[in-house]
Design an enzyme around this catalytic site. Sequence first.
Site, PDB file in Angstrom:
ATOM      1  N   ASP A  37       0.821  -1.207   0.000  1.00 27.12           N
ATOM      2  CA  ASP A  37       0.000   0.000   0.000  1.00 27.12           C
ATOM      3  C   ASP A  37       0.861   1.267   0.000  1.00 27.12           C
ATOM      4  O   ASP A  37       1.721   1.443   0.868  1.00 27.12           O
ATOM      5  CB  ASP A  37      -0.882  -0.002   1.251  1.00 27.12           C
ATOM      6  CG  ASP A  37      -2.341   0.156   0.907  1.00 27.12           C
ATOM      7  OD1 ASP A  37      -2.725  -0.223  -0.208  1.00 27.12           O
ATOM      8  OD2 ASP A  37      -3.092   0.651   1.756  1.00 27.12           O
ATOM      9  N   ASP A  38       0.624   2.156  -0.967  1.00 25.67           N
ATOM     10  CA  ASP A  38       1.257   3.481  -0.997  1.00 25.67           C
ATOM     11  C   ASP A  38       2.783   3.427  -1.028  1.00 25.67           C
ATOM     12  O   ASP A  38       3.457   4.326  -0.501  1.00 25.67           O
ATOM     13  CB  ASP A  38       0.803   4.324   0.205  1.00 25.67           C
ATOM     14  CG  ASP A  38      -0.691   4.591   0.188  1.00 25.67           C
ATOM     15  OD1 ASP A  38      -1.322   4.344  -0.855  1.00 25.67           O
ATOM     16  OD2 ASP A  38      -1.234   5.039   1.206  1.00 25.67           O
ATOM     17  N   CYS A  74      -4.620   4.105  -3.242  1.00 23.62           N
ATOM     18  CA  CYS A  74      -4.507   2.647  -3.191  1.00 23.62           C
ATOM     19  C   CYS A  74      -5.723   1.854  -3.669  1.00 23.62           C
ATOM     20  O   CYS A  74      -5.568   0.856  -4.375  1.00 23.62           O
ATOM     21  CB  CYS A  74      -4.136   2.211  -1.777  1.00 23.62           C
ATOM     22  SG  CYS A  74      -5.265   2.814  -0.499  1.00 23.62           S
ATOM     23  N   LYS A 127      -4.811  -5.981   4.187  1.00 27.51           N
ATOM     24  CA  LYS A 127      -5.875  -5.029   3.845  1.00 27.51           C
ATOM     25  C   LYS A 127      -6.770  -5.585   2.741  1.00 27.51           C
ATOM     26  O   LYS A 127      -6.289  -6.185   1.780  1.00 27.51           O
ATOM     27  CB  LYS A 127      -5.235  -3.706   3.405  1.00 27.51           C
ATOM     28  CG  LYS A 127      -6.233  -2.605   3.077  1.00 27.51           C
ATOM     29  CD  LYS A 127      -5.488  -1.307   2.784  1.00 27.51           C
ATOM     30  CE  LYS A 127      -6.441  -0.208   2.330  1.00 27.51           C
ATOM     31  NZ  LYS A 127      -5.727   1.069   2.094  1.00 27.51           N
ATOM     32  N   HIS A 129     -10.345  -3.709   1.638  1.00 30.55           N
ATOM     33  CA  HIS A 129     -10.823  -2.466   1.030  1.00 30.55           C
ATOM     34  C   HIS A 129     -11.448  -2.679  -0.340  1.00 30.55           C
ATOM     35  O   HIS A 129     -11.283  -1.864  -1.255  1.00 30.55           O
ATOM     36  CB  HIS A 129      -9.689  -1.440   0.932  1.00 30.55           C
ATOM     37  CG  HIS A 129     -10.190  -0.029   0.873  1.00 30.55           C
ATOM     38  ND1 HIS A 129      -9.379   1.047   0.565  1.00 30.55           N
ATOM     39  CD2 HIS A 129     -11.436   0.490   1.082  1.00 30.55           C
ATOM     40  CE1 HIS A 129     -10.096   2.161   0.588  1.00 30.55           C
ATOM     41  NE2 HIS A 129     -11.351   1.847   0.908  1.00 30.55           N
ATOM     42  N   HIS A 235       1.265   2.842   4.899  1.00 30.26           N
ATOM     43  CA  HIS A 235      -0.008   3.564   4.806  1.00 30.26           C
ATOM     44  C   HIS A 235      -0.268   4.275   6.130  1.00 30.26           C
ATOM     45  O   HIS A 235       0.040   3.755   7.193  1.00 30.26           O
ATOM     46  CB  HIS A 235      -1.132   2.567   4.505  1.00 30.26           C
ATOM     47  CG  HIS A 235      -2.459   3.200   4.212  1.00 30.26           C
ATOM     48  ND1 HIS A 235      -3.276   3.715   5.193  1.00 30.26           N
ATOM     49  CD2 HIS A 235      -3.112   3.400   3.035  1.00 30.26           C
ATOM     50  CE1 HIS A 235      -4.373   4.201   4.646  1.00 30.26           C
ATOM     51  NE2 HIS A 235      -4.304   4.030   3.345  1.00 30.26           N
TER      52      HIS A 235
END
Length: 246
Positions: A37-38, A74, A127, A129, A235
């Site tokens: 992520d990111d 993301c 994660k 999401h 993140h």
Amino acid sequence: QIRKTGMATAAVALLVVCWVGLACAADRPNLVYILGDDVGWNNLFHNPEVIAPHTRALLKEGVELTNHYVFKFCSPSRSSFISGRLPIHVNLENSATEQPLAGVPLNMTTVGEVLAAAGYQCTHAGKWHCGQATPAHIPSGRGFHSSLGFFNFGEDHFTQVRGGQAVGDPAYRGPRQPGLQEYCSGVDLWLDKQPAHGYNGSYGGYMFTKHAVDAILNHDKQSPMFLFAAMQNVHPPLSVRSLSLS
């Protein structure tokens, strides 16, 4: 719905790590997909201050895409991978996943569903999401046989309190944003179809990594496996173990 050929094409277009250390049925490879992520250009491979020997070993033995671009945040990237479609056709927002239309629409086939139908054991760690409005939106409803992770856009790395800045957590020491204290409250951590009671309170990066490694070591060798490991270490809220600061 996406045909199997379309999903295969999308998977090849993305960076998929094939893990073939253990034998599997019909010579189908085990698949490990790691989504960071990111992670920026200078957050990992191109920064000598970052200690990541195993990740650099994967790069040395694989292929680096030096002109590869993704969405500006993301959730569209993960929705694109899960659905096999471009973000514009799936998800252009970083929405909270309890919203009815957030994440990957239910009329879209996911990579987990396609691989499960092909006989793969599918595991998710970290994660998600990609939706949580109904049981059909969460990993167990999208083809994953096991999952340990959180459903929303961000959480505190140690308490697993929901929210990108986790401002509802009394222990959070970052910037406070007026009006979000009640919105970002509650532990967001799930094991398969139910809350992961007793799991929270430890560093998420280690917890999710352990779940991923256990899945690799313990899966039935008679069937191939697919692991989707989605890590949020960089993140917000940015935090690390105190040992890492020394």
